[in-house]
Write a protein that holds these residues in place. Structure first.
Motif, short mmCIF file in Angstrom:
data_model
loop_
_atom_site.label_atom_id
_atom_site.label_comp_id
_atom_site.label_asym_id
_atom_site.label_seq_id
_atom_site.Cartn_x
_atom_site.Cartn_y
_atom_site.Cartn_z
N LEU A 12 0.83 -1.21 0.00
CA LEU A 12 0.00 0.00 0.00
C LEU A 12 0.86 1.26 0.00
O LEU A 12 0.57 2.23 -0.68
N LEU A 13 1.96 1.21 0.77
CA LEU A 13 2.84 2.39 0.88
C LEU A 13 3.69 2.58 -0.37
O LEU A 13 4.23 3.65 -0.62
N LEU A 14 3.83 1.51 -1.15
CA LEU A 14 4.55 1.61 -2.43
C LEU A 14 3.61 2.01 -3.56
O LEU A 14 4.04 2.19 -4.70
N GLY A 15 2.32 2.11 -3.25
CA GLY A 15 1.35 2.51 -4.27
C GLY A 15 1.02 1.39 -5.24
O GLY A 15 0.45 1.63 -6.30
N ILE A 17 -1.01 -1.14 -4.57
CA ILE A 17 -2.45 -1.34 -4.47
C ILE A 17 -3.07 -0.16 -3.70
O ILE A 17 -2.37 0.58 -3.00
N THR A 18 -4.37 0.00 -3.87
CA THR A 18 -5.10 1.10 -3.23
C THR A 18 -5.90 0.54 -2.06
O THR A 18 -6.37 -0.59 -2.11
#
Lengths: 415, 415
Positions: A12-15, A17-18
């Motif tokens: 999530l923090l790497l973008g 997945i949302t």
């Protein structure tokens, strides 16, 4: 009860997945009147997760976690929370059995890692996972509630609705159920809809009414809390009726209905078949209709006649008609509907022609669309759209408007 | 540099919208090697926002805010941060002029509320908003950086890429640019792709390579940091070539290319027209191709022949062929491609037939699909798919596989 939703996962923090879990959980909590004050995302890092828990404990009563319940060494949510609040992890027999059976069925070897997934907090309420291997759990510690759910949305969604919501409702000391009915609207916009039913919106507390606009369509979710489903529905019914008395003409279905499922249903009731001639939509209308399983008896077929030549050669649209009225015209839409109805010996014919953009088509401004509908033994009826989107939103909306008008026509057959 | 991304907006906490801004910002920051440690969402509530800022200041160096820059009384992000860090809000002349012009063009009256949107922190770097009215801003206070961006994604995306990223790169004291090239893959899965290029992935630091799987397709984003765009591209080129030497056959395009834009391009190069006969996809293939503007010269048209009767009557598929080989067969796909090519006098014909599900079709298991491609003066070529998705994912993937194979065929015309 103040809620904080905490998603755990470096992806999530790497973008990559949302965080759709947070919006899903939030929308369900809004229905039961629980207040979500914060969403937090933290990576697969025990020290930072611990700090996040400490912050959350100071500002919320209910901490809902998603993610980090998997079998790999990255998955540390359970272990970190257990250490922080001082509970033991014990193996849940039912969960272990489920995991063992899963591997047996798949004829794969189960590893010790997978056994880790069956560990739950001692004394916790186990939340059954019907679509995956990691069970969820809920536990209370010093007045704070910790609810743990797996990250994959297809596991989290049913588990949250079927297991976590009842757990939360019980916290109020009441045995309550939550029931929703979703009214689905087309043609009318969200602002206009809200304006017209404002007096109803203003006075509602139970059931609540939540408008939502998605992909050009608008829905109203009516949600009631009561002791039983019957009582909840008895609260919903009069509100449903009151809304219909004002804006009923724009409602095409409820709950899981889609434009195409409603068209399939109405065609089925009459034993009708459907054929379509599509220009700017180039197959989108038929493709959308065919999302319904079992439409082969209803979909006689159709043609994509994108240019003028195809319209003339494939569908025998009169050259003189096109010269006089143009390709984007009521006359052309009617002729497309009628000729494709005949060509495929179908009961219903639909014709769609228009200027999708980005440039005007045949001198007609972008967004101008004509939809023709030919019903058995009737003169074709036509509808004009003036859309303001880009090329592909105009094409999408044209296909959906055609489905919507078809629903209107098929619903009013006897009138 | 540790980053926290803070989204402000009660609609997020009600689950009405999903925090896609956080994933977008995160993915862009991953490219420049910035570490995102937390995402936080808080409502339109100044007291809680202030507390969130205090928590974030203790655990991050760069605080990136999205939302709450609008004209209504709910929009409090700027005011809350200004009060907290002790800066004045001053009107930005350029932003004010832009807003005034916007209202002039729209022939609408500007209110004092709208003037509020032009207020920025005194001494801040103003981040220009080319797609909306609220400017962004970036300011440093006691070693912490505060970057404010508007909530609507179509405003935030270009502003973050074009204005915030250069601001962040400058913080390193270096004048750097970031350039990306996206390689687009079809047919190959993410795991298989990563496995095959693992040696390349392992040794890369600049450029970085980020795999991403979306909607059944896989992309590799190659991102280089350098003093100039030319130098960045010089770093990207050899990596691009090395990847192509291993898995080049699965690459259908780069950057903004789509399967349909590539088909349109390759047809255009040959001056070819296309016709399609679609069964299970029921128009999806043509509709997908027509997402490209200006395809009317290339899309001769096509037919949807969903049932056996339509295949025989509309496309003259031999009844004996269907009896011998079945509707879902190489022979039927080839015949569909050939007959639709002739019917529409097109250069290229495509036929798609298969069992979408949920139930087997004509005795053939769900997920079995045949794609036929007829090129000028050649015997039709056919491809078999064995898909494992649900009905509509099988239909989507069939349409996309047809586009992919068409790209392969059109690319290899001379061989």
């Amino acid at each position: 009860m103040k809620v904080e939703i905490i998603a755990v996962g470096s992806e999530l923090l790497l973008g990559q997945i949302t965080n759709t879990n947070a919006s899903f959980i939030s929308s369900r909590l809004a229905e039961i009147g629980a207040d979500v004050h914060y969403h937090t995302v933290v990576g697969d890092n025990p020290a930072r997760l611990k700090e996040v828990i400490e912050v959350a404990e100071n500002r919320a009563d209910i901490l809902i976690f998603s993610g980090g319940l998997g079998p790999t060494k990255d998955d540390m949510t359970k272990e970190t929370i257990a250490a922080h609040i001082g509970v033991e992890l014990v193996s849940d027999n039912q969960a272990l059995l489920f995991i063992e059976n899963f591997f047996k069925r798949a004829n794969r070897k189960m590893t010790d890692n997978n056994k880790k997934q069956a560990l739950v907090f001692e004394g916790a309420t186990v939340l059954e996972n019907k679509t995956g291997m990691a069970p969820g759990m809920a536990v209370e510690k010093e007045g704070k509630h910790f609810i743990l759910l797996p990250g994959p949305p297809h596991e989290l969604h049913p588990m949250f609705t079927d297991e976590a919501i009842p757990y939360l409702l019980k916290l109020n000391g009441k045995q309550e159920v939550i029931t929703s009915r979703v009214l689905k609207f087309y043609v009318i916009g969200e602002a206009e809809l809200e304006h017209r039913i404002q007096p109803i919106l203003d006075k509602q507390t139970n059931p609540t009414i939540a408008p939502l606009a998605t992909e050009g369509a608008v829905t109203l979710r009516i949600t009631a809390k009561a002791a039983t489903v019957e009582e909840a529905n008895a609260l919903i019914d009069p509100v449903d009726e009151e809304i219909r008395s004002i804006v009923g003409e724009f409602i095409y279905g409820i709950d899981d209905d889609t434009l195409s499922s409603r068209v399939a249903e109405l065609l089925g009731q009459q034993g009708f078949t459907l054929a379509a001639a599509e220009s700017l939509t180039a197959g989108l209308f038929m493709a959308e209709f065919a999302t319904q399983p079992g439409v082969s008896s209803a979909l006689a077929g159709g043609v994509v006649v994108y240019d003028e030549k195809a319209k003339i050669e494939q569908l025998k649209i009169e050259k003189s008609l096109l010269d006089e009225y143009g390709v984007v015209s009521s006359e052309c839409a009617a002729s497309l509907a009628l000729n494709v109805q005949r060509k495929f010996s179908a009961n219903v014919g639909v014709g769609i022609t228009g200027a999708a953009g980005p440039t005007p088509h045949d001198g007609v401004p972008v967004g101008t669309v004509w939809i023709g509908i030919a019903l058995p033994g009737k003169k074709p009826k036509t509808y004009k759209l003036l859309l303001s989107g880009n090329r592909n939103s105009n094409r999408q909306r044209s296909a959906r408007f055609a489905l919507y008008y078809l629903i209107q026509e098929l619903s009013n057959l006897d009138h």
